[in-house]
Motif scaffolding. Structure first.
Motif, PDB file in Angstrom:
ATOM      1  N   GLU A  33      21.972  54.139   2.176  1.00  0.00           N
ATOM      2  CA  GLU A  33      20.604  54.657   2.269  1.00  0.00           C
ATOM      3  C   GLU A  33      20.083  54.606   3.709  1.00  0.00           C
ATOM      4  O   GLU A  33      19.277  55.439   4.113  1.00  0.00           O
ATOM      5  CB  GLU A  33      19.684  53.873   1.334  1.00  0.00           C
ATOM      6  CG  GLU A  33      18.499  54.701   0.870  1.00  0.00           C
ATOM      7  CD  GLU A  33      17.508  53.897   0.060  1.00  0.00           C
ATOM      8  OE1 GLU A  33      17.693  52.673  -0.095  1.00  0.00           O
ATOM      9  OE2 GLU A  33      16.544  54.504  -0.409  1.00  0.00           O
ATOM     10  N   THR A  34      20.546  53.627   4.482  1.00  0.00           N
ATOM     11  CA  THR A  34      20.150  53.545   5.891  1.00  0.00           C
ATOM     12  C   THR A  34      20.606  54.800   6.635  1.00  0.00           C
ATOM     13  O   THR A  34      19.824  55.426   7.364  1.00  0.00           O
ATOM     14  CB  THR A  34      20.747  52.284   6.553  1.00  0.00           C
ATOM     15  OG1 THR A  34      20.244  51.132   5.876  1.00  0.00           O
ATOM     16  CG2 THR A  34      20.368  52.206   8.024  1.00  0.00           C
ATOM     17  N   LEU A  37      18.554  57.730   5.510  1.00  0.00           N
ATOM     18  CA  LEU A  37      17.207  57.725   6.090  1.00  0.00           C
ATOM     19  C   LEU A  37      17.234  58.102   7.576  1.00  0.00           C
ATOM     20  O   LEU A  37      16.348  58.817   8.063  1.00  0.00           O
ATOM     21  CB  LEU A  37      16.592  56.335   5.903  1.00  0.00           C
ATOM     22  CG  LEU A  37      15.082  56.251   5.773  1.00  0.00           C
ATOM     23  CD1 LEU A  37      14.593  57.135   4.642  1.00  0.00           C
ATOM     24  CD2 LEU A  37      14.659  54.815   5.504  1.00  0.00           C
ATOM     25  N   LEU A  38      18.255  57.646   8.297  1.00  0.00           N
ATOM     26  CA  LEU A  38      18.371  58.003   9.718  1.00  0.00           C
ATOM     27  C   LEU A  38      18.591  59.512   9.862  1.00  0.00           C
ATOM     28  O   LEU A  38      17.990  60.166  10.718  1.00  0.00           O
ATOM     29  CB  LEU A  38      19.526  57.236  10.378  1.00  0.00           C
ATOM     30  CG  LEU A  38      19.290  55.730  10.604  1.00  0.00           C
ATOM     31  CD1 LEU A  38      20.584  55.043  11.013  1.00  0.00           C
ATOM     32  CD2 LEU A  38      18.210  55.503  11.663  1.00  0.00           C
ATOM     33  N   LEU A  40      17.687  61.725   7.663  1.00  0.00           N
ATOM     34  CA  LEU A  40      16.428  62.361   7.262  1.00  0.00           C
ATOM     35  C   LEU A  40      15.442  62.383   8.427  1.00  0.00           C
ATOM     36  O   LEU A  40      14.714  63.358   8.625  1.00  0.00           O
ATOM     37  CB  LEU A  40      15.802  61.623   6.067  1.00  0.00           C
ATOM     38  CG  LEU A  40      14.471  62.203   5.575  1.00  0.00           C
ATOM     39  CD1 LEU A  40      14.700  63.501   4.821  1.00  0.00           C
ATOM     40  CD2 LEU A  40      13.720  61.227   4.686  1.00  0.00           C
ATOM     41  N   ALA A  41      15.442  61.293   9.213  1.00  0.00           N
ATOM     42  CA  ALA A  41      14.543  61.224  10.370  1.00  0.00           C
ATOM     43  C   ALA A  41      14.894  62.317  11.377  1.00  0.00           C
ATOM     44  O   ALA A  41      14.001  62.958  11.946  1.00  0.00           O
ATOM     45  CB  ALA A  41      14.612  59.853  11.027  1.00  0.00           C
ATOM     46  N   ILE A  42      16.204  62.566  11.590  1.00  0.00           N
ATOM     47  CA  ILE A  42      16.609  63.628  12.508  1.00  0.00           C
ATOM     48  C   ILE A  42      16.178  64.988  11.963  1.00  0.00           C
ATOM     49  O   ILE A  42      15.617  65.816  12.681  1.00  0.00           O
ATOM     50  CB  ILE A  42      18.143  63.599  12.740  1.00  0.00           C
ATOM     51  CG1 ILE A  42      18.545  62.286  13.417  1.00  0.00           C
ATOM     52  CG2 ILE A  42      18.587  64.809  13.584  1.00  0.00           C
ATOM     53  CD1 ILE A  42      20.037  62.155  13.657  1.00  0.00           C
ATOM     54  N   LEU A  44      13.797  65.764   9.477  1.00  0.00           N
ATOM     55  CA  LEU A  44      12.345  65.945   9.391  1.00  0.00           C
ATOM     56  C   LEU A  44      11.702  65.937  10.770  1.00  0.00           C
ATOM     57  O   LEU A  44      10.770  66.705  11.035  1.00  0.00           O
ATOM     58  CB  LEU A  44      11.732  64.836   8.534  1.00  0.00           C
ATOM     59  CG  LEU A  44      11.630  65.093   7.031  1.00  0.00           C
ATOM     60  CD1 LEU A  44      10.929  63.925   6.368  1.00  0.00           C
ATOM     61  CD2 LEU A  44      10.863  66.375   6.753  1.00  0.00           C
ATOM     62  N   GLY A  45      12.209  65.082  11.652  1.00  0.00           N
ATOM     63  CA  GLY A  45      11.688  65.045  13.021  1.00  0.00           C
ATOM     64  C   GLY A  45      11.857  66.404  13.688  1.00  0.00           C
ATOM     65  O   GLY A  45      10.910  66.939  14.268  1.00  0.00           O
ATOM     66  N   TRP A  74      21.412  69.954  15.326  1.00  0.00           N
ATOM     67  CA  TRP A  74      21.064  68.608  14.860  1.00  0.00           C
ATOM     68  C   TRP A  74      20.601  68.640  13.410  1.00  0.00           C
ATOM     69  O   TRP A  74      20.924  67.755  12.623  1.00  0.00           O
ATOM     70  CB  TRP A  74      19.966  68.008  15.736  1.00  0.00           C
ATOM     71  CG  TRP A  74      20.427  67.708  17.118  1.00  0.00           C
ATOM     72  CD1 TRP A  74      20.268  68.497  18.230  1.00  0.00           C
ATOM     73  CD2 TRP A  74      21.148  66.549  17.561  1.00  0.00           C
ATOM     74  NE1 TRP A  74      20.836  67.885  19.316  1.00  0.00           N
ATOM     75  CE2 TRP A  74      21.379  66.692  18.945  1.00  0.00           C
ATOM     76  CE3 TRP A  74      21.597  65.394  16.909  1.00  0.00           C
ATOM     77  CZ2 TRP A  74      22.056  65.728  19.691  1.00  0.00           C
ATOM     78  CZ3 TRP A  74      22.269  64.436  17.660  1.00  0.00           C
ATOM     79  CH2 TRP A  74      22.498  64.617  19.030  1.00  0.00           C
ATOM     80  N   THR A 147       9.512  68.478   3.778  1.00  0.00           N
ATOM     81  CA  THR A 147       8.670  67.320   3.482  1.00  0.00           C
ATOM     82  C   THR A 147       8.730  67.002   1.995  1.00  0.00           C
ATOM     83  O   THR A 147       8.828  65.842   1.585  1.00  0.00           O
ATOM     84  CB  THR A 147       7.200  67.581   3.897  1.00  0.00           C
ATOM     85  OG1 THR A 147       7.196  68.052   5.242  1.00  0.00           O
ATOM     86  CG2 THR A 147       6.361  66.329   3.806  1.00  0.00           C
TER      87      THR A 147
ATOM     88  N   SER B  38      10.179  59.445  10.712  1.00  0.00           N
ATOM     89  CA  SER B  38      10.840  60.638  11.255  1.00  0.00           C
ATOM     90  C   SER B  38      10.135  61.126  12.512  1.00  0.00           C
ATOM     91  O   SER B  38      10.774  61.483  13.499  1.00  0.00           O
ATOM     92  CB  SER B  38      10.838  61.766  10.225  1.00  0.00           C
ATOM     93  OG  SER B  38      11.349  61.317   9.006  1.00  0.00           O
ATOM     94  N   TRP B  42      12.973  60.291  15.753  1.00  0.00           N
ATOM     95  CA  TRP B  42      13.799  61.343  16.348  1.00  0.00           C
ATOM     96  C   TRP B  42      13.354  61.697  17.776  1.00  0.00           C
ATOM     97  O   TRP B  42      14.178  61.755  18.688  1.00  0.00           O
ATOM     98  CB  TRP B  42      13.872  62.556  15.424  1.00  0.00           C
ATOM     99  CG  TRP B  42      14.754  63.660  15.919  1.00  0.00           C
ATOM    100  CD1 TRP B  42      14.451  64.984  15.935  1.00  0.00           C
ATOM    101  CD2 TRP B  42      16.088  63.571  16.458  1.00  0.00           C
ATOM    102  NE1 TRP B  42      15.491  65.703  16.447  1.00  0.00           N
ATOM    103  CE2 TRP B  42      16.511  64.870  16.787  1.00  0.00           C
ATOM    104  CE3 TRP B  42      16.954  62.505  16.714  1.00  0.00           C
ATOM    105  CZ2 TRP B  42      17.750  65.142  17.353  1.00  0.00           C
ATOM    106  CZ3 TRP B  42      18.192  62.770  17.281  1.00  0.00           C
ATOM    107  CH2 TRP B  42      18.576  64.076  17.585  1.00  0.00           C
ATOM    108  N   ARG B 157      15.615  48.828   4.635  1.00  0.00           N
ATOM    109  CA  ARG B 157      16.317  49.185   3.391  1.00  0.00           C
ATOM    110  C   ARG B 157      16.813  47.934   2.679  1.00  0.00           C
ATOM    111  O   ARG B 157      16.733  47.816   1.466  1.00  0.00           O
ATOM    112  CB  ARG B 157      17.487  50.140   3.681  1.00  0.00           C
ATOM    113  CG  ARG B 157      17.090  51.572   3.956  1.00  0.00           C
ATOM    114  CD  ARG B 157      16.308  52.202   2.822  1.00  0.00           C
ATOM    115  NE  ARG B 157      14.900  51.818   2.831  1.00  0.00           N
ATOM    116  CZ  ARG B 157      14.102  51.877   1.773  1.00  0.00           C
ATOM    117  NH1 ARG B 157      14.522  52.294   0.618  1.00  0.00           N
ATOM    118  NH2 ARG B 157      12.845  51.503   1.871  1.00  0.00           N
TER     119      ARG B 157
END
Lengths: 159, 162
Positions: A33-34, A37-38, A40-42, A44-45, A74, A147, B38, B42, B157
């Motif tokens: 999940e980490t 999530l990382l 997802l951050a790329i 969504l960011g 990316w 989102t 996010s 990023w 997490r």
């Protein structure tokens, strides 16, 4: 939400080597999940930086279209990591996914998000005039879809 | 008064226990927390990668920083606020968790790292602004920031399942 006829397929996923391995390893789920999530951050960011820029938010050192082109690899790469990390998580608790409304909605939105990225986002934002209404439409769609994908993911254990 | 008793007091505040006992408040705030992550992470990572000479090599470092750090600060603010609410709703669990304690320490390290970077090597950015290979202290700051934030996410997490 999914019909009962789908249940055996989900049960099969849970009985695979992958499903049992993730379930039987204490730290596997939070670790996967980490990465999820990382990535997802790329994703969504990038989506927010690029598409809010279409609406004039952020510094204007480079044109919005160029930003969109620069971020796309990316985004596609992070979608790859999201899928690769999402599969073992779903396989570890497929019945939870089967019984959740959020899960099928999320899967549908992902397909819609990828489709919109490869079509209207490329045509109207990356290769288009970003001041045009079409670009703004593609931008708002992209923000809304991705989102909601994130929110639906959070919703799987609940609804 | 011990830290633990303060945590108990926070957790029993009406709004904090409201979040804990509501069916939807915790996941909704958690979603906002992840979204803010996010927006924060990023753009910060893009600057870190630029310092390492891996992306946007032809753009001045100061310009990359000016473009992306406002996103990071916006996301960071929302992340801290939503994080404080999440913490308050289960303050005792957090206090007892080695993962939460590690997360707080890593957040501190991230802050100190950023402070050192901005007050030392970034002060003289004019002399290396357009270099694709930045000074070693800038590269060290970028690499540390990336690793520490990955650690922060991992601890978050781990905390959720422990």
């Amino acid at each position: 939400m999914l019909g009962e006829s789908f249940r055996p397929y989900f049960e099969w996923c849970g009985n695979t080597w992958l499903g049992t391995a993730v379930r039987d390893t204490v730290w596997a789920f939070p670790l996967i999940e980490t990465f999820h999530l990382l990535a997802l951050a790329i994703l969504l960011g990038s989506v927010l930086i690029v598409n809010l820029r279409v609406f004039g938010v952020g510094k204007k050192y480079v044109p919005a279209a160029q930003m969109a082109r620069q971020m796309e690899p990316w985004m596609l790469g992070s979608i790859g990591v999201l899928i690769a990390s999402g599969i073992p998580m779903a396989f570890s608790e497929p019945i939870k996914c089967f019984e959740s409304i959020s899960f099928p909605i999320k899967m549908g939105l992902i397909l819609l998000g990828i489709a919109s990225q490869l079509t209207i986002q490329r045509k109207w934002v990356i290769a288009g005039d970003t001041t045009a209404l079409k670009a703004k439409l593609a931008a708002i769609l992209s923000i809304a879809i991705w989102t909601l994908v994130g929110a639906a993911g959070k919703g799987i254990p609940y609804v | 008064m011990s830290v633990l008793s303060v945590c108990e007091w926070i957790q029993n505040l009406p709004w904090a226990s409201g979040v804990k006992h509501s069916a939807w408040q915790f996941p909704v705030i958690e979603s906002i927390h992840s979204l803010a992550l996010s927006v924060m992470l990023w753009p910060a990572a893009i600057l870190d990668l630029r310092l390492l000479g891996l992306v946007m090599r032809r753009r001045p470092v100061s310009q990359v920083a000016a473009q992306f750090l406002p996103w990071t600060w916006t996301g960071f603010t929302v992340m801290i606020l939503s994080g404080l609410i999440l913490f308050a709703s289960e303050a005792v669990k957090c206090y007892n968790s080695p993962f939460f304690r590690t997360k707080v320490i890593l957040l501190g390290v991230a802050g100190v790292n950023a402070l050192i970077f901005h007050n030392t090597v970034f002060r003289g950015v004019d002399s290396w602004d357009t270099d694709s290979a930045t000074p070693w202290r800038a590269r060290l700051a970028g690499a540390s920031s990336l690793l520490v934030w990955i650690g922060v996410v991992a601890m978050g997490r781990a905390l959720a399942y422990a």
